[in-house]
Design a protein around this motif. Structure first.
Motif, PDB file in Angstrom:
ATOM      1  N   ALA A  94       0.521  -1.846  -0.074  1.00 56.74           N
ATOM      2  CA  ALA A  94       0.567   0.035   0.352  1.00 56.74           C
ATOM      3  C   ALA A  94       0.555   1.216  -0.053  1.00 56.74           C
ATOM      4  O   ALA A  94       0.849   2.566  -1.627  1.00 56.74           O
ATOM      5  N   GLN A  95       1.929   1.723   0.831  1.00 60.45           N
ATOM      6  CA  GLN A  95       2.845   2.346   0.582  1.00 60.45           C
ATOM      7  C   GLN A  95       3.668   2.308  -0.522  1.00 60.45           C
ATOM      8  O   GLN A  95       3.463   3.717  -1.052  1.00 60.45           O
ATOM      9  N   GLY A  96       3.949   1.627  -0.683  1.00 55.89           N
ATOM     10  CA  GLY A  96       4.725   1.659  -2.403  1.00 55.89           C
ATOM     11  C   GLY A  96       3.842   1.606  -3.332  1.00 55.89           C
ATOM     12  O   GLY A  96       4.215   2.243  -4.418  1.00 55.89           O
ATOM     13  N   SER A  97       3.039   1.458  -3.061  1.00 53.62           N
ATOM     14  CA  SER A  97       1.455   2.075  -4.658  1.00 53.62           C
ATOM     15  C   SER A  97       1.757   3.754  -4.255  1.00 53.62           C
ATOM     16  O   SER A  97       1.707   4.014  -5.728  1.00 53.62           O
ATOM     17  N   ILE A  98       1.627   4.289  -2.895  1.00 51.32           N
ATOM     18  CA  ILE A  98       2.285   5.239  -3.063  1.00 51.32           C
ATOM     19  C   ILE A  98       3.820   6.350  -3.703  1.00 51.32           C
ATOM     20  O   ILE A  98       3.306   7.132  -4.750  1.00 51.32           O
ATOM     21  N   TYR A  99       4.353   5.360  -3.213  1.00 50.01           N
ATOM     22  CA  TYR A  99       5.848   5.627  -3.941  1.00 50.01           C
ATOM     23  C   TYR A  99       5.522   5.759  -5.491  1.00 50.01           C
ATOM     24  O   TYR A  99       6.340   6.585  -6.372  1.00 50.01           O
ATOM     25  N   PHE A 117       9.477  13.600   1.599  1.00 49.16           N
ATOM     26  CA  PHE A 117      10.419  12.368   1.960  1.00 49.16           C
ATOM     27  C   PHE A 117       9.368  11.169   0.848  1.00 49.16           C
ATOM     28  O   PHE A 117      10.229  10.571   0.419  1.00 49.16           O
ATOM     29  N   PRO A 118       8.052  11.497   1.195  1.00 50.64           N
ATOM     30  CA  PRO A 118       7.483  10.562  -0.535  1.00 50.64           C
ATOM     31  C   PRO A 118       7.977  11.028  -1.480  1.00 50.64           C
ATOM     32  O   PRO A 118       8.759   9.991  -2.457  1.00 50.64           O
ATOM     33  N   GLY A 119       8.570  12.698  -1.823  1.00 47.25           N
ATOM     34  CA  GLY A 119       9.346  12.745  -2.861  1.00 47.25           C
ATOM     35  C   GLY A 119      10.657  12.311  -3.110  1.00 47.25           C
ATOM     36  O   GLY A 119      11.003  11.622  -4.324  1.00 47.25           O
ATOM     37  N   ILE A 120      11.345  11.922  -1.991  1.00 45.61           N
ATOM     38  CA  ILE A 120      12.560  11.424  -2.341  1.00 45.61           C
ATOM     39  C   ILE A 120      12.731   9.907  -2.473  1.00 45.61           C
ATOM     40  O   ILE A 120      13.407   8.991  -3.171  1.00 45.61           O
ATOM     41  N   LYS A 121      11.359   9.426  -1.565  1.00 40.49           N
ATOM     42  CA  LYS A 121      11.701   7.919  -1.151  1.00 40.49           C
ATOM     43  C   LYS A 121      10.993   7.435  -3.063  1.00 40.49           C
ATOM     44  O   LYS A 121      11.194   6.687  -3.875  1.00 40.49           O
ATOM     45  N   ALA A 122      10.410   8.329  -3.564  1.00 42.40           N
ATOM     46  CA  ALA A 122      10.091   7.482  -5.045  1.00 42.40           C
ATOM     47  C   ALA A 122      10.950   8.048  -5.769  1.00 42.40           C
ATOM     48  O   ALA A 122      10.824   7.366  -7.073  1.00 42.40           O
ATOM     49  N   PHE A 123      11.738   9.417  -6.126  1.00 43.07           N
ATOM     50  CA  PHE A 123      12.763   9.544  -6.476  1.00 43.07           C
ATOM     51  C   PHE A 123      13.770   7.854  -6.968  1.00 43.07           C
ATOM     52  O   PHE A 123      14.014   7.426  -7.888  1.00 43.07           O
ATOM     53  N   THR A 124      13.940   7.812  -5.356  1.00 46.41           N
ATOM     54  CA  THR A 124      14.635   6.171  -5.290  1.00 46.41           C
ATOM     55  C   THR A 124      14.207   4.892  -5.604  1.00 46.41           C
ATOM     56  O   THR A 124      14.600   4.583  -6.228  1.00 46.41           O
ATOM     57  N   ALA A 125      12.782   5.352  -5.389  1.00 45.71           N
ATOM     58  CA  ALA A 125      11.338   3.796  -6.669  1.00 45.71           C
ATOM     59  C   ALA A 125      12.513   3.926  -8.061  1.00 45.71           C
ATOM     60  O   ALA A 125      12.578   2.580  -9.006  1.00 45.71           O
ATOM     61  N   ALA A 126      11.920   5.469  -7.724  1.00 50.76           N
ATOM     62  CA  ALA A 126      12.294   5.973 -10.053  1.00 50.76           C
ATOM     63  C   ALA A 126      13.940   5.073  -9.950  1.00 50.76           C
ATOM     64  O   ALA A 126      13.527   4.468 -11.461  1.00 50.76           O
ATOM     65  N   VAL A 127      14.514   5.727  -9.126  1.00 49.97           N
ATOM     66  CA  VAL A 127      16.557   5.184  -9.716  1.00 49.97           C
ATOM     67  C   VAL A 127      15.836   3.182  -9.634  1.00 49.97           C
ATOM     68  O   VAL A 127      16.834   2.275 -10.600  1.00 49.97           O
TER      69      VAL A 127
END
Lengths: 353, 236
Positions: free
Chosen positions: A53-58, A273-283
């Motif tokens: 669920a959290q990963g979906s948001i990322y 934080f979600p922004g940086i986490k999502a950036f991590t996810a994209a990388v």
């Protein structure tokens, strides 16, 4: 043999040693935890589900990073604030509709209206960013728009702080989303499942747009070769704006989903934080790759959720649950060192050319 | 009246003065070739015509209008198409998607589908590979795709940058036969080539460009017999 050894770079030796240490640590930690029997199967299931669920948001935010990178080869570091703007604005509509009682009478439609508002607001913010902060710098060295992005990000954060203060504001509770479902003995909150389904639906929609629609094909053409795309009659400015529109809409939708799922509410800093986490996810998934961003988001969510209990606990590290962010950002560093192209990405050298 | 007209065009790459006063015309229905060696300014001329590169001086006119006031995609809408150097097909798009991109500005879905079929008849090998990504095609097939893609916009003028580059002689003949056919269907062609002999063979008129300026011009037959051209480009 000797000559070959001399050619070994000491950096490679250190990196390989690091790789081995990490792999051993993960295996030992996981082994200890599992053999200790500290957690039951249904606890594992609920950890995976909350990770998804959290990963979906990322994942939804990560799509915005990856789309923009695919077209412009730039990281839109203000994307976390695009997410925040939509979520924050929709909060006011959420409070209003809850007061009017519409949330109780038509919960589904009401939540959709929040999402629509958040998507529109985020879209507008993303398009304005492109127009004002990025387009004038299109010919500039790649570091320049990156710096502007960080400036724009602060601008948006402190604009919201100036207007609304720094208090956390909580989305109204949605009675329809309360309750749990039993999956494999674990009681899974319904809201987690709804979040996951909503993200999958949005992702499928986006994939269709990129793969099948004329605009999506033009996006892929522009991403590959801007000059030839112009020779086809494609107005690349319009395609770039369209890319920001798509990324913004997804970020806005993610903002509302986040508000429903995470109880701590909205705040001017919530995008960071979600922004940086999502950036991590994209990388992690391979920047520029659309399915990669989605996969990376889900994977990051699950790793972040399982990691503390599975690995860190087994290694005897105290208060492992507070180290979620450590795991996420360690992932970012490791991916950048060992597989900079990400899971599904192509080699960076090719992308730069 | 000239369909395409360049007058005293000066273009730069940074501080490099690449075109030093190029003037040329292409009339409706002609095949005109622009020949010259490496770095003479052939590609730069095409980039200037299509608006990818802005000249510092001089004028470019297309169909009587000042072409410099338009962006590249607007010129495409007015009937200009280009087969870029090194083919420039979209490697990650399928053959069919490449053709659809060629028709980007058209909205007549039915006619577009018919035109795609026509391209498959013109080059049957493209039809066989319609769902393959273009990166997997051979050099010759990519050139066929690049030409078909440019035709998908139903252009009035087709600019071609070195269509013979890197192709086996058999394929070069096929491509140049096709260029003549396209011309007979009413498309005006400006052909840039290093391979002067074959270019002059199919052209009506020709220009020779040397270090950014037109050195010679005239009917293709005369240029082919010109001793200076023979010596420099046709191997004596």
């Amino acid at each position: 043999m000797k000559a070959r050894l001399y050619r070994l770079n000491w950096v490679d030796v250190v990196l390989n040693a690091l790789r081995i240490v990490i792999i051993v640590a993960v295996i030992v930690g996981a082994f200890n935890t599992i053999t200790s029997g500290k957690y039951t199967t249904d606890q594992w299931i609920s950890l995976v589900m909350s990770g998804l669920a959290q990963g979906s948001i990322y994942a939804l935010i990560a799509l915005g990073y990856t789309l923009v990178y695919g077209i412009l080869l730039m990281i839109n570091f203000a994307h976390g604030e695009v997410f925040m703007s939509g979520a924050y604005t929709a909060y006011f509509l959420a409070i209003y509709t809850a007061k009017k009682g519409w949330l109780d009478s038509h919960p589904f439609l009401t939540i959709l209206s929040w999402m629509a508002l958040a998507a529109v607001v985020s879209m507008v913010v993303a398009v304005l960013l492109e127009r004002i902060a990025y387009r004038p710098l299109r010919g500039a060295p790649r570091l320049v728009p990156l710096i502007t992005a960080i400036g724009a990000s602060f601008f948006l954060q402190y604009t919201f702080k100036g207007f609304y203060g720094s208090a956390f504001r909580t989305y109204p509770e949605v009675p329809a989303l309360k309750g749990t479902i039993n999956i494999g003995g674990a009681e899974i909150p319904i809201v987690q499942i709804i979040v996951f389904i909503a993200a999958v639906v949005l992702m499928v929609g986006l994939y269709w747009v990129v793969e099948k629609s004329k605009r999506g094909k033009a996006m892929r053409a522009v991403s590959e070769n801007k000059e030839v795309a112009r020779l086809m009659g494609i107005d690349i400015d319009k395609v770039i704006v369209f890319t920001f529109v798509l990324g913004g809409a997804l970020a806005g939708a993610a903002g509302v989903i986040n508000g429903l799922y995470r109880p701590q509410g909205v705040n001017f800093f919530m995008g960071f934080f979600p922004g940086i986490k999502a950036f991590t996810a994209a990388v992690l998934g391979g920047i520029g790759n659309v399915p990669g961003a989605f996969l990376g988001g889900l994977l990051l969510g699950v790793i972040e959720s399982l990691g503390p209990n599975l690995v860190l606990d087994g290694l005897g590290i105290p208060a492992a649950n507070q180290l979620k962010d450590v795991i996420a950002f360690t992932m970012l560093v490791l991916v950048l060192i060992f597989r900079p192209q990400g899971i599904l990405g192509e080699r960076l050298a090719e992308k730069r050319a | 009246m000239a369909l395409l007209e360049l007058e005293n065009v000066h273009s730069y790459y940074g501080n490099i003065h690449a075109l030093k006063g190029v003037s040329m015309t292409v009339d409706e229905g002609e095949i005109v070739c622009l020949i010259g060696g490496n770095g003479a300014g052939k590609t730069t001329t095409l980039r200037t015509i299509t608006g990818l590169l802005r000249p510092r001086e001089g004028s470019v006119r297309f169909d009587g209008e000042d072409a410099l006031q338009y962006a590249t995609h607007e010129l495409v809408a007015k009937g200009l198409a280009m087969v870029p150097e090194g083919r420039g097909v979209f490697q990650k798009l399928t053959v069919e998607e490449n053709l659809e991109m060629g028709a980007y500005l058209r909205t007549d879905a039915k006619a577009i589908a018919e035109d795609i079929q026509r391209m498959y008849e013109l080059f049957p090998r493209l039809g066989e590979r319609r769902t393959q990504v273009a990166g997997t095609l051979s050099g010759g097939e990519q050139q066929m795709l690049a030409i078909s893609r440019a035709l998908m916009s139903r252009p009035r003028v087709l600019l071609m940058d070195e269509p013979s580059m890197g192709l086996a002689p058999v394929l070069v003949d096929l491509i140049f036969d096709t260029i003549q056919e396209i011309n007979k269907d009413g498309v005006t062609i400006l052909l840039v080539e290093q391979n002067a002999l074959i270019a002059l063979d199919i052209s009506h008129r020709g220009y020779v460009i040397e270090t950014g300026a037109i050195a010679l011009e005239g009917p293709a037959k005369e240029l082919r017999d010109d001793p200076r051209v023979k010596e420099a480009y046709l191997g004596g």
